[in-house]
Motif scaffolding. Sequence first.
Motif, PDB file in Angstrom:
ATOM      1  N   GLU A 141      -0.059   6.224 -12.282  1.00 20.76           N
ATOM      2  CA  GLU A 141       0.699   7.456 -12.172  1.00 20.76           C
ATOM      3  C   GLU A 141      -0.271   8.639 -12.251  1.00 20.76           C
ATOM      4  O   GLU A 141      -1.435   8.491 -12.632  1.00 20.76           O
ATOM      5  CB  GLU A 141       1.729   7.566 -13.305  1.00 20.76           C
ATOM      6  N   GLU A 142       0.239   9.836 -11.898  1.00 19.89           N
ATOM      7  CA  GLU A 142      -0.580  11.038 -12.021  1.00 19.89           C
ATOM      8  C   GLU A 142      -0.992  11.240 -13.468  1.00 19.89           C
ATOM      9  O   GLU A 142      -0.209  11.037 -14.394  1.00 19.89           O
ATOM     10  CB  GLU A 142       0.188  12.264 -11.523  1.00 19.89           C
TER      11      GLU A 142
ATOM     12  N   TYR B 148     -17.540  18.856  -8.349  1.00 14.47           N
ATOM     13  CA  TYR B 148     -18.804  18.745  -7.621  1.00 14.47           C
ATOM     14  C   TYR B 148     -18.573  17.919  -6.350  1.00 14.47           C
ATOM     15  O   TYR B 148     -17.633  17.117  -6.289  1.00 14.47           O
ATOM     16  CB  TYR B 148     -19.859  18.083  -8.497  1.00 14.47           C
ATOM     17  N   PRO B 149     -19.402  18.093  -5.341  1.00 14.05           N
ATOM     18  CA  PRO B 149     -19.254  17.295  -4.113  1.00 14.05           C
ATOM     19  C   PRO B 149     -19.241  15.805  -4.426  1.00 14.05           C
ATOM     20  O   PRO B 149     -20.078  15.306  -5.188  1.00 14.05           O
ATOM     21  CB  PRO B 149     -20.491  17.688  -3.295  1.00 14.05           C
ATOM     22  N   GLY B 150     -18.283  15.086  -3.858  1.00 14.11           N
ATOM     23  CA  GLY B 150     -18.160  13.651  -4.075  1.00 14.11           C
ATOM     24  C   GLY B 150     -17.365  13.282  -5.302  1.00 14.11           C
ATOM     25  O   GLY B 150     -17.106  12.094  -5.529  1.00 14.11           O
ATOM     26  N   SER B 151     -16.950  14.288  -6.097  1.00 13.71           N
ATOM     27  CA  SER B 151     -16.204  14.005  -7.326  1.00 13.71           C
ATOM     28  C   SER B 151     -14.694  14.138  -7.150  1.00 13.71           C
ATOM     29  O   SER B 151     -13.955  13.973  -8.108  1.00 13.71           O
ATOM     30  CB  SER B 151     -16.674  14.943  -8.449  1.00 13.71           C
ATOM     31  N   GLU B 152     -14.258  14.456  -5.947  1.00 15.82           N
ATOM     32  CA  GLU B 152     -12.819  14.491  -5.634  1.00 15.82           C
ATOM     33  C   GLU B 152     -12.610  13.827  -4.280  1.00 15.82           C
ATOM     34  O   GLU B 152     -13.209  14.250  -3.285  1.00 15.82           O
ATOM     35  CB  GLU B 152     -12.292  15.920  -5.629  1.00 15.82           C
ATOM     36  N   VAL B 153     -11.800  12.796  -4.232  1.00  9.74           N
ATOM     37  CA  VAL B 153     -11.591  12.047  -2.996  1.00  9.74           C
ATOM     38  C   VAL B 153     -10.105  11.791  -2.784  1.00  9.74           C
ATOM     39  O   VAL B 153      -9.344  11.632  -3.742  1.00  9.74           O
ATOM     40  CB  VAL B 153     -12.349  10.699  -3.003  1.00  9.74           C
TER      41      VAL B 153
ATOM     42  N   ARG C  19      -0.391  12.031  -6.163  1.00 11.34           N
ATOM     43  CA  ARG C  19       0.206  10.790  -5.684  1.00 11.34           C
ATOM     44  C   ARG C  19       1.054  11.154  -4.471  1.00 11.34           C
ATOM     45  O   ARG C  19       2.018  11.903  -4.586  1.00 11.34           O
ATOM     46  CB  ARG C  19       1.048  10.168  -6.798  1.00 11.34           C
ATOM     47  N   HIS C  20       0.694  10.612  -3.307  1.00  8.94           N
ATOM     48  CA  HIS C  20       1.260  11.089  -2.048  1.00  8.94           C
ATOM     49  C   HIS C  20       2.193  10.086  -1.369  1.00  8.94           C
ATOM     50  O   HIS C  20       2.657  10.345  -0.261  1.00  8.94           O
ATOM     51  CB  HIS C  20       0.121  11.443  -1.087  1.00  8.94           C
ATOM     52  N   ALA C  21       2.448   8.953  -1.988  1.00  8.80           N
ATOM     53  CA  ALA C  21       3.327   7.944  -1.381  1.00  8.80           C
ATOM     54  C   ALA C  21       4.105   7.237  -2.485  1.00  8.80           C
ATOM     55  O   ALA C  21       3.745   7.311  -3.662  1.00  8.80           O
ATOM     56  CB  ALA C  21       2.505   6.942  -0.567  1.00  8.80           C
ATOM     57  N   GLN C  22       5.155   6.544  -2.066  1.00 15.17           N
ATOM     58  CA  GLN C  22       5.993   5.811  -3.011  1.00 15.17           C
ATOM     59  C   GLN C  22       6.125   4.360  -2.555  1.00 15.17           C
ATOM     60  O   GLN C  22       6.048   4.052  -1.359  1.00 15.17           O
ATOM     61  CB  GLN C  22       7.393   6.443  -3.098  1.00 15.17           C
ATOM     62  N   ALA C  23       6.319   3.475  -3.529  1.00 14.94           N
ATOM     63  CA  ALA C  23       6.501   2.057  -3.209  1.00 14.94           C
ATOM     64  C   ALA C  23       7.701   1.894  -2.289  1.00 14.94           C
ATOM     65  O   ALA C  23       8.743   2.520  -2.482  1.00 14.94           O
ATOM     66  CB  ALA C  23       6.689   1.254  -4.495  1.00 14.94           C
ATOM     67  N   GLY C  24       7.545   1.049  -1.275  1.00 13.48           N
ATOM     68  CA  GLY C  24       8.600   0.816  -0.294  1.00 13.48           C
ATOM     69  C   GLY C  24       8.385   1.551   1.009  1.00 13.48           C
ATOM     70  O   GLY C  24       8.994   1.195   2.024  1.00 13.48           O
ATOM     71  N   GLU C  25       7.511   2.571   1.014  1.00  7.59           N
ATOM     72  CA  GLU C  25       7.236   3.307   2.244  1.00  7.59           C
ATOM     73  C   GLU C  25       6.380   2.471   3.186  1.00  7.59           C
ATOM     74  O   GLU C  25       5.514   1.706   2.748  1.00  7.59           O
ATOM     75  CB  GLU C  25       6.494   4.604   1.941  1.00  7.59           C
TER      76      GLU C  25
ATOM     77  N   GLY D   6      -4.731   5.275   7.542  1.00 14.64           N
ATOM     78  CA  GLY D   6      -5.295   6.575   7.220  1.00 14.64           C
ATOM     79  C   GLY D   6      -4.377   7.478   6.427  1.00 14.64           C
ATOM     80  O   GLY D   6      -4.787   8.574   6.013  1.00 14.64           O
ATOM     81  N   GLN D   7      -3.147   7.058   6.180  1.00 11.89           N
ATOM     82  CA  GLN D   7      -2.215   7.903   5.441  1.00 11.89           C
ATOM     83  C   GLN D   7      -2.619   7.992   3.971  1.00 11.89           C
ATOM     84  O   GLN D   7      -3.062   7.022   3.366  1.00 11.89           O
ATOM     85  CB  GLN D   7      -0.791   7.350   5.564  1.00 11.89           C
ATOM     86  N   ARG D   8      -2.446   9.168   3.373  1.00 13.45           N
ATOM     87  CA  ARG D   8      -2.862   9.401   1.995  1.00 13.45           C
ATOM     88  C   ARG D   8      -1.978   8.656   1.004  1.00 13.45           C
ATOM     89  O   ARG D   8      -0.768   8.552   1.189  1.00 13.45           O
ATOM     90  CB  ARG D   8      -2.826  10.894   1.660  1.00 13.45           C
ATOM     91  N   VAL D   9      -2.614   8.177  -0.063  1.00 12.34           N
ATOM     92  CA  VAL D   9      -1.881   7.507  -1.144  1.00 12.34           C
ATOM     93  C   VAL D   9      -2.139   8.203  -2.477  1.00 12.34           C
ATOM     94  O   VAL D   9      -1.206   8.561  -3.198  1.00 12.34           O
ATOM     95  CB  VAL D   9      -2.281   6.018  -1.232  1.00 12.34           C
ATOM     96  N   PHE D  10      -3.401   8.410  -2.829  1.00 15.34           N
ATOM     97  CA  PHE D  10      -3.770   9.051  -4.084  1.00 15.34           C
ATOM     98  C   PHE D  10      -4.872  10.072  -3.832  1.00 15.34           C
ATOM     99  O   PHE D  10      -5.637   9.958  -2.875  1.00 15.34           O
ATOM    100  CB  PHE D  10      -4.318   8.028  -5.093  1.00 15.34           C
ATOM    101  N   THR D  11      -4.971  11.053  -4.745  1.00 12.20           N
ATOM    102  CA  THR D  11      -6.152  11.900  -4.846  1.00 12.20           C
ATOM    103  C   THR D  11      -6.752  11.678  -6.224  1.00 12.20           C
ATOM    104  O   THR D  11      -6.049  11.786  -7.238  1.00 12.20           O
ATOM    105  CB  THR D  11      -5.810  13.387  -4.664  1.00 12.20           C
TER     106      THR D  11
END
Length: 290
Positions: free
Chosen positions: A72-73, A51-56, A177-183, A188-193
């Motif tokens: 984790e995912e 639903y709208p607003g339920s995925e960010v 999960r769009h990033a890793q520790a140490g990056e 504005g860069q994505r980290v999680f969905t």
Amino acid sequence: MTLFVVALGGVGLAGMTILQARNAERARHEPRPAEAAAPGGVAAEGRVVTYPGSEVVVGTERNGRLVRLVHEEGQTVRRGDLIAELESDELRAALGEDRARVEEAKAEVRLAEATLKRRAGLAAEGIIAAHDLDQATRDLDIARARLETARAAVARDEALLRKTRILAPISGTVIGRHAQAGETLESGQRVFTLADLTRLRIEAEAHEADAAVLQVGAAAHITCEAFPGRAWRGRVEEIPRSVTLRRLKPQDPGRPTDTRILAVKVAFAEETPLKLGATVELKIEPSPEP
């Protein structure tokens, strides 16, 4: 002989013309495919969505090196939980310095207030000139301004420090999960969905020719190739007021991809094991004839 062939050809051409006219007349009275299919239900393809607003998509609000990813995912989080953290050593040091400046500024304000009070008494007795009293008043104003500046610096540091802690904006499940520790990340860069998988529905694509037979509340029969022999009940909860171009890739390669469709929203009427993003097929009951 030549005249006979020409005459025969003319007769054949006339016969073909009459046959084409009869076929065209018959086609005008036959129902269109959409109208013929309506009594058996409206066929549609769809995809399971939130639903709208339920995925960010959660990203960073400032530049920095990612030092920790808490989840984790597949793990669930609650709104406000810490899910990632950026490096913050320099900011914490700056915050400590600015807090020390606040205390220093407070001491200067107390001294300036005492000085002004003392000079005010001396001025009342005529011991000092009015200029000395004005100087003490100005010194107090400057001390108070320095205190406000120091407090503003602390507030700025605290705001920047908060941005190093990435919190979950909704309760849900980590689906990306769009990033890793140490990056080192940019602002504005994505980290999680994150997605609330307890609130799923179907965005179906019905042909625009079926608009007249679709209605809100209509029952829907839902099937999925991943679960052969199984079906689920649903109901139409939203019908758009405009048509759009097809977004789903048709399963039949021979079908046109530029078809205009109605993006009908269908709610599940029962629990289902269908996953987010799954492709489904629907049969929607048409509205009764008036």
